[in-house]
Design a protein around this motif. Structure first.
Motif, mmCIF file in Angstrom:
data_model
loop_
_atom_site.group_PDB
_atom_site.id
_atom_site.type_symbol
_atom_site.label_atom_id
_atom_site.label_comp_id
_atom_site.label_asym_id
_atom_site.label_seq_id
_atom_site.Cartn_x
_atom_site.Cartn_y
_atom_site.Cartn_z
ATOM 1 N N MET A 160 1.120 -1.477 0.023
ATOM 2 C CA MET A 160 0.013 0.249 -0.048
ATOM 3 C C MET A 160 1.182 1.256 0.180
ATOM 4 O O MET A 160 0.436 2.646 -0.449
ATOM 5 C CB MET A 160 -0.666 0.104 1.272
ATOM 6 N N GLN A 161 2.431 1.511 0.451
ATOM 7 C CA GLN A 161 2.842 2.434 1.147
ATOM 8 C C GLN A 161 3.313 2.735 -0.672
ATOM 9 O O GLN A 161 3.177 3.863 -0.887
ATOM 10 C CB GLN A 161 4.313 1.730 1.802
ATOM 11 N N GLY A 162 3.731 1.810 -1.729
ATOM 12 C CA GLY A 162 4.390 1.828 -2.779
ATOM 13 C C GLY A 162 3.308 2.692 -3.673
ATOM 14 O O GLY A 162 3.426 3.435 -4.326
ATOM 15 N N LEU A 163 2.142 2.321 -3.560
ATOM 16 C CA LEU A 163 0.240 2.899 -4.450
ATOM 17 C C LEU A 163 0.821 4.782 -3.118
ATOM 18 O O LEU A 163 0.777 5.211 -4.373
ATOM 19 C CB LEU A 163 -0.864 2.285 -4.374
ATOM 20 N N ARG A 164 0.890 4.276 -2.522
ATOM 21 C CA ARG A 164 0.526 6.155 -1.828
ATOM 22 C C ARG A 164 1.891 6.970 -2.858
ATOM 23 O O ARG A 164 1.116 7.725 -2.485
ATOM 24 C CB ARG A 164 0.666 5.651 0.066
ATOM 25 N N ILE A 165 2.919 6.426 -2.888
ATOM 26 C CA ILE A 165 3.629 6.920 -3.052
ATOM 27 C C ILE A 165 3.238 7.774 -4.648
ATOM 28 O O ILE A 165 4.090 8.442 -4.876
ATOM 29 C CB ILE A 165 5.458 6.602 -2.662
ATOM 30 N N PHE A 166 2.967 6.383 -5.450
ATOM 31 C CA PHE A 166 3.040 6.342 -6.622
ATOM 32 C C PHE A 166 1.927 7.512 -6.879
ATOM 33 O O PHE A 166 2.065 8.391 -7.685
ATOM 34 C CB PHE A 166 2.912 5.517 -7.728
ATOM 35 N N CYS A 167 0.421 8.102 -5.908
ATOM 36 C CA CYS A 167 -0.312 8.874 -6.107
ATOM 37 C C CYS A 167 0.337 10.010 -5.635
ATOM 38 O O CYS A 167 -0.391 10.970 -6.533
ATOM 39 C CB CYS A 167 -1.525 9.115 -5.157
ATOM 40 N N ASP A 168 1.350 10.400 -4.952
ATOM 41 C CA ASP A 168 1.995 11.799 -4.356
ATOM 42 C C ASP A 168 2.080 12.065 -5.322
ATOM 43 O O ASP A 168 2.926 13.086 -6.073
ATOM 44 C CB ASP A 168 2.891 11.957 -3.419
ATOM 45 N N ILE B 124 7.722 2.911 -7.184
ATOM 46 C CA ILE B 124 7.497 3.067 -8.533
ATOM 47 C C ILE B 124 8.175 1.896 -10.038
ATOM 48 O O ILE B 124 6.531 1.144 -10.344
ATOM 49 C CB ILE B 124 7.330 4.648 -9.274
ATOM 50 N N GLN B 125 9.034 1.318 -9.891
ATOM 51 C CA GLN B 125 9.639 0.383 -10.496
ATOM 52 C C GLN B 125 9.096 -0.809 -10.102
ATOM 53 O O GLN B 125 8.469 -1.664 -11.087
ATOM 54 C CB GLN B 125 10.572 0.143 -10.571
ATOM 55 N N HIS B 126 8.741 -0.751 -9.363
ATOM 56 C CA HIS B 126 8.061 -2.410 -8.387
ATOM 57 C C HIS B 126 6.524 -2.434 -8.960
ATOM 58 O O HIS B 126 5.396 -2.683 -8.966
ATOM 59 C CB HIS B 126 8.336 -1.946 -6.610
ATOM 60 N N LEU B 127 6.066 -1.091 -8.517
ATOM 61 C CA LEU B 127 4.741 -1.076 -8.852
ATOM 62 C C LEU B 127 4.418 -1.745 -10.125
ATOM 63 O O LEU B 127 3.264 -2.136 -10.686
ATOM 64 C CB LEU B 127 4.046 0.095 -8.485
ATOM 65 N N GLU B 128 4.994 -0.921 -10.978
ATOM 66 C CA GLU B 128 4.981 -1.282 -12.430
ATOM 67 C C GLU B 128 5.132 -2.132 -12.661
ATOM 68 O O GLU B 128 5.152 -3.470 -13.732
ATOM 69 C CB GLU B 128 5.935 -0.391 -13.076
ATOM 70 N N GLU B 129 5.686 -3.471 -12.314
ATOM 71 C CA GLU B 129 6.409 -4.683 -12.605
ATOM 72 C C GLU B 129 5.346 -5.036 -12.377
ATOM 73 O O GLU B 129 5.021 -6.508 -12.130
ATOM 74 C CB GLU B 129 7.130 -4.615 -11.308
ATOM 75 N N LEU B 130 4.775 -5.596 -10.734
ATOM 76 C CA LEU B 130 2.958 -5.993 -10.212
ATOM 77 C C LEU B 130 1.816 -5.479 -11.255
ATOM 78 O O LEU B 130 1.293 -6.588 -11.692
ATOM 79 C CB LEU B 130 2.557 -5.226 -9.225
ATOM 80 N N PHE B 131 2.053 -4.649 -12.404
ATOM 81 C CA PHE B 131 1.018 -4.349 -12.880
ATOM 82 C C PHE B 131 1.277 -4.548 -14.325
ATOM 83 O O PHE B 131 0.452 -4.668 -14.889
ATOM 84 C CB PHE B 131 0.542 -3.031 -12.980
ATOM 85 N N GLY B 132 2.755 -4.946 -14.476
ATOM 86 C CA GLY B 132 3.349 -5.049 -15.656
ATOM 87 C C GLY B 132 3.190 -4.249 -16.672
ATOM 88 O O GLY B 132 3.207 -4.597 -18.217
ATOM 89 N N THR B 133 3.109 -2.729 -16.464
ATOM 90 C CA THR B 133 3.140 -1.820 -17.782
ATOM 91 C C THR B 133 3.635 -0.727 -17.390
ATOM 92 O O THR B 133 3.830 -0.664 -15.874
ATOM 93 C CB THR B 133 1.631 -1.753 -18.337
ATOM 94 N N ARG B 134 4.216 -0.383 -17.349
ATOM 95 C CA ARG B 134 4.370 1.235 -17.288
ATOM 96 C C ARG B 134 4.002 2.254 -17.135
ATOM 97 O O ARG B 134 2.155 2.330 -17.851
ATOM 98 C CB ARG B 134 5.168 1.825 -18.638
#
Length: 306
Positions: free
Chosen positions: A1-9, A34-44
């Motif tokens: 959740m912290q990674g998503l929070r940081i991306f939103c900011d 953010i790179q980790h989040l992109e890996e989870l979603f499989g897209t930039r």
């Protein structure tokens, strides 16, 4: 959740640096999340080929829906915490002055936004007083350097801080790429007072590397160190984090040491388990007040000087 929070900011602020400042972490750490989040979603999620960066269509979707998810998660966390009395109330922390007052205050504010039912109080004291407060239960936990040296307390690591040679910008070593410990032999330095753990560790580092430095002054306050370094031709070995603001402002210079010297900073508490609220804040600090890429910081500084 912290990674998503940081991306939103990052998406809201359109800035890695401002998001990093908001969360009390480095730009490199923001990029990694953010790179980790992109890996989870499989897209930039971000198009970094443009300056400034822009959100991709997927990034727009994640930003819009993610902010709602973060808000719902925070509301759920607050509701759950109210069911457990141990998670409410006041968390009391005692810290040494060089633990990073600005950083701790920023993280306290951010934590309390997520946990409004909690109040976090931070007091600053000398190391021995912090350890005693933790040992006797006057605080939930303390933040000290060299945490392993305090008997009767449990500890957990918070971060390793790079130590550098600090000096005025006109000092003869100010522009050096690095300085060997052996080259400090016979040089006048400002040093910590005998009772502070850093004094023993720095002395051991110097003598172990063939340097017999002359300790012209002994101080116990980082702010006094910085004032004297600006006004004299002395140098000192200090944690970079404690005088980085002065380096960025062009008031002091930071010179890397060879071999590397690091100061461990940790959390100490009385033997036993931390209560839930204190554990939550301690875990938050471990996640967000960890090490910073000092080599990158120093490299940027030397690049500006060049």
């Amino acid at each position: 959740m912290q990674g998503l929070r940081i991306f939103c900011d990052v998406a809201d602020l359109r800035s890695f640096s401002r998001a990093a400042e908001l969360h009390g972490i480095t730009q490199s750490a923001v990029s990694q999340r953010i790179q980790h989040l992109e890996e989870l979603f499989g897209t930039r999620l971000l198009d970094r080929s443009k300056r400034p960066f822009v959100l991709t269509p997927a990034g727009e979707l994640v930003s819009r829906e993610g902010r709602e998810l973060v808000a719902r998660y925070d509301a759920l966390a607050r509701s759950v915490s109210r069911l457990d009395p141990g998670r409410g109330g006041t968390v009391r922390v005692h810290a040494i002055y060089s633990a990073g007052i600005a950083l701790l205050n920023q993280l306290r504010a951010e934590f309390q936004l997520q946990r409004p039912e909690l109040e976090v109080q931070i007091e600053y004291e000398p190391p021995a007083a912090v350890a005693e407060a933790a040992r006797t239960g006057r605080c939930d936990f303390g933040i000290v350097s060299y945490p392993e040296q305090w008997p009767g307390l449990q500890s957990r690591p918070l971060r390793e801080e790079r130590m550098c040679l600090a000096c005025g910008v006109n000092h003869e070593l100010a522009g050096a790429e690095s300085v060997r410990a052996a080259d400090l032999d016979g040089r006048e330095l400002i040093h910590f007072t005998h009772e502070l753990p850093a004094a023993r560790h720095i002395r051991s580092y110097l003598t172990g590397n063939g340097a017999n430095a002359v300790f012209a002054q002994r101080l116990d306050n980082i702010d006094t160190f910085k004032s004297m370094l600006q006004a004299t031709n002395y140098a000192a070995i200090l944690p970079l984090r404690t005088f980085l603001a002065e380096v960025r402002a062009g008031l002091l210079a930071a010179v890397p040491l060879e071999p590397v010297l690091e100061r461990p900073v940790g959390i100490v508490y009385a033997r036993g388990k931390l209560r839930s609220a204190a554990e939550d804040f301690a875990s938050f600090l471990v996640e967000n007040a960890g090490p910073m890429p000092v080599d990158e910081e120093l490299g940027q500084r030397h690049g500006e000087a060049a």
